[in-house]
Design a protein around this motif. Structure first.
Motif, PDB file in Angstrom:
ATOM      1  N   ILE A  75      29.546 -71.456 -14.744  1.00  0.00           N
ATOM      2  CA  ILE A  75      29.493 -71.586 -12.983  1.00  0.00           C
ATOM      3  C   ILE A  75      28.183 -72.240 -12.330  1.00  0.00           C
ATOM      4  CG2 ILE A  75      30.266 -68.694 -12.997  1.00  0.00           C
ATOM      5  CD1 ILE A  75      27.283 -68.093 -12.551  1.00  0.00           C
ATOM      6  N   THR A  76      29.030 -72.638 -11.109  1.00  0.00           N
ATOM      7  CA  THR A  76      27.760 -72.743  -9.877  1.00  0.00           C
ATOM      8  C   THR A  76      26.450 -72.130  -9.602  1.00  0.00           C
ATOM      9  OG1 THR A  76      28.628 -73.696  -8.479  1.00  0.00           O
ATOM     10  CG2 THR A  76      29.307 -75.495  -9.788  1.00  0.00           C
ATOM     11  N   TRP A  77      26.241 -73.077  -9.246  1.00  0.00           N
ATOM     12  CA  TRP A  77      25.006 -72.254  -8.605  1.00  0.00           C
ATOM     13  C   TRP A  77      24.250 -72.467  -7.377  1.00  0.00           C
ATOM     14  CZ3 TRP A  77      23.412 -66.987 -11.786  1.00  0.00           C
ATOM     15  CH2 TRP A  77      22.009 -66.638 -11.060  1.00  0.00           C
ATOM     16  N   ALA A  78      24.399 -71.448  -5.711  1.00  0.00           N
ATOM     17  CA  ALA A  78      23.412 -72.167  -4.612  1.00  0.00           C
ATOM     18  C   ALA A  78      22.957 -70.621  -4.149  1.00  0.00           C
ATOM     19  CB  ALA A  78      23.899 -73.083  -4.497  1.00  0.00           C
ATOM     20  N   GLY A  79      21.437 -70.907  -3.447  1.00  0.00           N
ATOM     21  CA  GLY A  79      21.797 -70.757  -2.303  1.00  0.00           C
ATOM     22  C   GLY A  79      22.819 -70.631  -1.335  1.00  0.00           C
ATOM     23  N   GLY A  84      28.261 -75.371   0.912  1.00  0.00           N
ATOM     24  CA  GLY A  84      29.230 -76.615   1.092  1.00  0.00           C
ATOM     25  C   GLY A  84      28.050 -77.736   0.978  1.00  0.00           C
ATOM     26  N   ASN A  85      27.350 -77.341   0.246  1.00  0.00           N
ATOM     27  CA  ASN A  85      26.540 -78.804  -0.650  1.00  0.00           C
ATOM     28  C   ASN A  85      27.036 -78.933  -1.929  1.00  0.00           C
ATOM     29  OD1 ASN A  85      25.385 -80.993  -0.930  1.00  0.00           O
ATOM     30  ND2 ASN A  85      23.542 -80.372  -0.315  1.00  0.00           N
ATOM     31  N   PRO A  86      27.405 -79.394  -2.685  1.00  0.00           N
ATOM     32  CA  PRO A  86      28.138 -79.182  -3.674  1.00  0.00           C
ATOM     33  C   PRO A  86      26.629 -79.735  -4.843  1.00  0.00           C
ATOM     34  CG  PRO A  86      29.792 -79.863  -3.366  1.00  0.00           C
ATOM     35  CD  PRO A  86      28.899 -79.868  -2.319  1.00  0.00           C
ATOM     36  N   ALA A  87      25.925 -81.015  -4.095  1.00  0.00           N
ATOM     37  CA  ALA A  87      24.874 -81.937  -4.940  1.00  0.00           C
ATOM     38  C   ALA A  87      24.118 -80.657  -5.073  1.00  0.00           C
ATOM     39  CB  ALA A  87      24.558 -82.658  -4.031  1.00  0.00           C
ATOM     40  N   ALA A  88      23.912 -79.753  -3.934  1.00  0.00           N
ATOM     41  CA  ALA A  88      22.607 -78.518  -4.501  1.00  0.00           C
ATOM     42  C   ALA A  88      23.004 -78.166  -5.209  1.00  0.00           C
ATOM     43  CB  ALA A  88      22.098 -78.152  -2.807  1.00  0.00           C
ATOM     44  N   HIS A  89      24.328 -77.868  -5.419  1.00  0.00           N
ATOM     45  CA  HIS A  89      24.789 -76.734  -6.532  1.00  0.00           C
ATOM     46  C   HIS A  89      23.687 -76.379  -8.256  1.00  0.00           C
ATOM     47  CE1 HIS A  89      27.823 -74.717  -4.471  1.00  0.00           C
ATOM     48  NE2 HIS A  89      27.337 -74.984  -3.936  1.00  0.00           N
ATOM     49  N   SER A  90      23.027 -75.697  -9.286  1.00  0.00           N
ATOM     50  CA  SER A  90      22.902 -76.112 -10.406  1.00  0.00           C
ATOM     51  C   SER A  90      24.194 -75.438 -11.554  1.00  0.00           C
ATOM     52  CB  SER A  90      22.199 -75.519 -11.037  1.00  0.00           C
ATOM     53  OG  SER A  90      21.921 -73.941 -10.385  1.00  0.00           O
ATOM     54  N   THR A 106      23.669 -67.208 -25.427  1.00  0.00           N
ATOM     55  CA  THR A 106      22.876 -68.200 -24.527  1.00  0.00           C
ATOM     56  C   THR A 106      23.459 -68.036 -24.048  1.00  0.00           C
ATOM     57  OG1 THR A 106      22.643 -68.899 -26.866  1.00  0.00           O
ATOM     58  CG2 THR A 106      22.633 -71.002 -25.521  1.00  0.00           C
ATOM     59  N   VAL A 107      21.768 -68.463 -22.484  1.00  0.00           N
ATOM     60  CA  VAL A 107      22.820 -68.814 -21.018  1.00  0.00           C
ATOM     61  C   VAL A 107      21.696 -70.251 -20.709  1.00  0.00           C
ATOM     62  CG1 VAL A 107      22.038 -68.436 -18.750  1.00  0.00           C
ATOM     63  CG2 VAL A 107      22.410 -66.226 -20.408  1.00  0.00           C
ATOM     64  N   THR A 108      22.359 -71.524 -20.777  1.00  0.00           N
ATOM     65  CA  THR A 108      22.000 -72.844 -20.184  1.00  0.00           C
ATOM     66  C   THR A 108      21.905 -72.948 -18.784  1.00  0.00           C
ATOM     67  OG1 THR A 108      22.199 -73.254 -22.179  1.00  0.00           O
ATOM     68  CG2 THR A 108      22.075 -74.972 -20.975  1.00  0.00           C
ATOM     69  N   HIS A 109      20.549 -73.033 -18.053  1.00  0.00           N
ATOM     70  CA  HIS A 109      20.949 -72.741 -16.891  1.00  0.00           C
ATOM     71  C   HIS A 109      20.759 -74.697 -16.591  1.00  0.00           C
ATOM     72  CE1 HIS A 109      20.662 -70.817 -12.429  1.00  0.00           C
ATOM     73  NE2 HIS A 109      21.129 -71.941 -12.383  1.00  0.00           N
ATOM     74  N   ASP A 110      20.828 -75.190 -16.315  1.00  0.00           N
ATOM     75  CA  ASP A 110      21.131 -76.393 -16.420  1.00  0.00           C
ATOM     76  C   ASP A 110      21.289 -77.595 -14.589  1.00  0.00           C
ATOM     77  OD1 ASP A 110      23.052 -76.781 -15.944  1.00  0.00           O
ATOM     78  OD2 ASP A 110      23.470 -78.284 -18.278  1.00  0.00           O
ATOM     79  N   GLU A 111      20.990 -78.431 -14.673  1.00  0.00           N
ATOM     80  CA  GLU A 111      21.434 -79.301 -13.077  1.00  0.00           C
ATOM     81  C   GLU A 111      20.986 -79.390 -12.405  1.00  0.00           C
ATOM     82  OE1 GLU A 111      25.687 -79.579 -12.500  1.00  0.00           O
ATOM     83  OE2 GLU A 111      25.938 -80.531 -13.993  1.00  0.00           O
TER      84      GLU A 111
END
Length: 151
Positions: A75-79, A84-90, A106-111
């Motif tokens: 999944i992507t993840w953001a506040g 509306g700003n995909p560049a701000a999503h991890s 295993t949980v990998t939270h990247d970007e």
């Protein structure tokens, strides 16, 4: 900024299907996370992370990139302000591997931006949430995930 990743691995004595449900179904996530994860879990769909108690405040948003139950979810993840700003999503990847009656999660939270508030928050948050998830599935009782730290 330089991007970085946070990786957490735990072993849970529970069936793979149950661990997958515990990550995605509000009946579980409100117990171990104190929030509801809301989505239809189809690739391209949105997901929301809302407080379980009224007024059900929206805390996180994102999109489902991949959902291959019970083995993998991305999944992507953001506040909410960055919805509306995909560049701000991890990105968060959950990998579940069955190993002789247990699951290696295993949980990998990247970007993530190195030194960011998001990295600081998830570095404390993921261990708390995943420890509570493990406790819930193994004992039937979640931990008080957001208990105040005593000095």
């Amino acid at each position: 900024m330089t991007e970085t990743a946070f990786v957490y691995v735990t072993y849970i004595a529970a069936p793979q299907e149950k661990v997958c449900k515990a990550l995605t179904e509000p009946e579980f996530t409100r117990q171990d996370w104190a929030h509801d994860n809301v989505s239809d879990w189809k690739p391209g769909s949105k997901w929301e992370h809302r407080e379980s108690e009224a007024p059900h405040t929206l805390k996180l948003v994102g999109k489902v990139i991949e959902f291959t139950p019970p083995r993998r979810m991305v999944i992507t993840w953001a506040g909410p302000a960055d919805a509306g700003n995909p560049a701000a999503h991890s990105r968060v990847t959950f990998e579940l591997q069955s190993i002789e009656g247990m699951v290696r999660l295993t949980v990998t939270h990247d970007e993530l931006d190195a030194g960011s508030d998001m990295l600081r928050g998830i570095s404390e948050g993921w261990p708390r949430v995943l420890s509570s998830l493990k406790s819930l599935l193994e004992t039937g009782k979640a931990l008080p995930t957001w208990a105040k730290v005593k000095s």
